[in-house]
Write an enzyme that holds these catalytic residues in place. Structure first.
Site, short mmCIF file in Angstrom:
data_model
loop_
_atom_site.label_atom_id
_atom_site.label_comp_id
_atom_site.label_asym_id
_atom_site.label_seq_id
_atom_site.Cartn_x
_atom_site.Cartn_y
_atom_site.Cartn_z
CD GLN A 148 -2.71 1.10 2.60
OE1 GLN A 148 -3.65 0.33 2.55
NE2 GLN A 148 -2.48 1.85 3.67
N GLY A 149 0.73 2.07 -1.04
CA GLY A 149 1.50 3.30 -1.15
C GLY A 149 0.68 4.52 -0.76
CB SER A 151 2.30 6.98 5.00
OG SER A 151 1.16 6.69 5.77
CD GLU A 270 -6.80 -0.31 7.18
OE1 GLU A 270 -5.63 -0.72 7.14
OE2 GLU A 270 -7.10 0.81 7.60
CB SER A 398 -1.47 9.41 15.04
OG SER A 398 -2.19 10.58 14.69
#
Length: 420
Positions: A148-149, A151, A270, A398
């Site tokens: 997965q690209g 961040s 997810e 976060s």
């Protein structure tokens, strides 16, 4: 909600248990329990072969296309183009059954979970029929691995700040050239493909002008992967550098400029059955901490004993929340569910790592290996748990970002003022 297992589910459980018992032997048995958080480097060859074994057994992609009566069953044909996806029919409760049985026997950590649990549902929701025909069958066979690209440096939790650009090739126009950097990319060294968020509109900012591209990783000289060494001494995460990497225009998912919508839809997947798999692994780790407390006598400390009980109770709450969320899927009332789930498990797992060290006491600071300068240090399971979980409240979004999402999108509170 009522979430129980009926006779058909128990028949499915018996089938799953029998298949695992028959196939989790030999080299596959040697890979059991390997490949979890902090140990992704273990048993690479065996776990890749295990993905193909799962594919041959029809255990990848359970529940794909279950809304269509013609799809979702093993070796079913799906869609207008009659593409063979290779998955078997499974209800939601049967998917939970498979997850429970898989975790119960400590089967190898999955290499294909990003393709199966993130990309595949996204293609089913937003992809073209041609994209589904091309990419779903290899995932179902356990042959194609994905990363997965998302961040980037400076655009982690604030994903809308990404700067990776994809420019339409000036010649035929059938290709994009992707240039930029991604970071914290799990499995980038092993992956065959990467789904990449990139700006396809020059000068765009924020959520606008972003597209969701499918990029092949086998492009020497155009894609470079650099491992990131962590506190645990291992390198699950990577930096990925794109220098004019090629992506086909036909591999833009959801249309040019609609990448943010597709990306947010993917993140919503997810919270699926995979969260229950995660919690079963958590229960096993908690059991290890409890055994350590019993063996060392730390359980006699009333404060530590209270913390152990609290961890057990909070894990039960996480399971009930996950089942409630699954049961309400599609109702429209679960916009904050992924953020709630992340807050629950991230903090819980981090506290478990801290509790493991509290139970161990001062000896927990001493490693079992040779500590000479020229020898890599080694960690036991509880030490690795503690060090790896320091990142749990940061990666995957976060805690601060998750609380903002809940405040703004669920509670309707005013958005945080941006610095000018």
């Amino acid at each position: 909600m009522e979430f129980g297992f009926g006779p058909a589910d128990e028949e499915f459980r018996a089938e799953a248990r029998a298949w695992l018992g028959e196939h989790l032997t030999g080299v596959f048995a040697g890979a059991s329990g390997r490949g979890g958080p902090g140990s992704e480097h273990e048993g690479v060859a065996e776990r890749r072969a295990w993905e193909r074994e799962l594919g041959r057994g029809g255990w990848i992609g359970l529940g794909w296309d279950t809304d269509s009566p013609a799809c979702g069953n093993r070796r079913a044909t799906c869609g207008n183009r009659r593409a063979t996806y290779g998955n078997r029919r499974a209800t939601l409760t049967q998917q939970v059954v498979w997850a429970e049985e898989y975790a119960r026997v400590r089967a190898p950590g999955r290499y294909g979970h990003i393709g199966e649990n993130l990309l595949a549902p996204t293609l089913l929701a937003y992809g073209s029929q041609e994209q589904r025909d091309e990419f779903l069958p290899p995932i179902a066979r356990g042959e194609a691995l994905w990363c997965q690209g998302y961040s980037e440096p400076g655009a982690g939790s604030d994903l809308a700040g990404l700067r990776t650009a994809a420019v339409r090739d000036g010649g035929s126009g059938e290709m994009y050239r992707v240039t930029g950097q991604k970071i914290w990319t799990s499995l980038a060294r092993e992956a065959d493909w990467c789904f990449v968020l990139a700006r396809t509109e020059a000068g765009s900012s924020g959520h606008r002008g972003i597209s969701f591209l499918l990029v092949p990783m086998d492009q020497p000289g155009r894609i470079e992967v650099r491992p990131i060494r962590q506190l645990t001494g291992t390198s699950e995460f990577n930096e990925v550098f794109f220098d004019g990497a090629v992506a086909r225009a036909s591999h833009v998912v959801g249309g040019v400029g609609n990448g943010w919508r597709v990306a947010m839809g993917l993140l919503g997947f997810e919270r699926g059955v995979s969260t229950l798999v995660q919690q079963i692994g958590f229960a096993e780790e908690l059991g290890g901490v409890v055994r350590e407390a019993l063996d060392s006598g730390a359980v006699d400390d009333p404060v530590l004993r209270d913390r152990l009980v609290r961890q057990w109770a909070e894990l039960k709450v996480m399971r009930w929340n996950a089942l409630r969320t699954l049961g309400s899927s599609g109702s429209g009332g679960d916009a904050g569910a992924p953020s709630v789930a992340k807050l629950l498990w991230g903090g819980w797992h981090q506290r478990l790592g801290e509790l493991a060290m509290a139970v161990r006491g001062a000896v927990g600071a001493v490693g079992p290996g040779d500590w000479r300068e020229d020898t890599p240090y080694e960690l036991d399971a509880l030490q690795r748990l503690f060090l790896f979980t320091r990142a749990d409240t940061i990666y995957g979004g976060s805690d601060e970002i998750q609380r903002n999402i809940i405040a703004e999108r669920v509670l309707g509170l005013p958005r945080e003022a941006k610095a000018r």
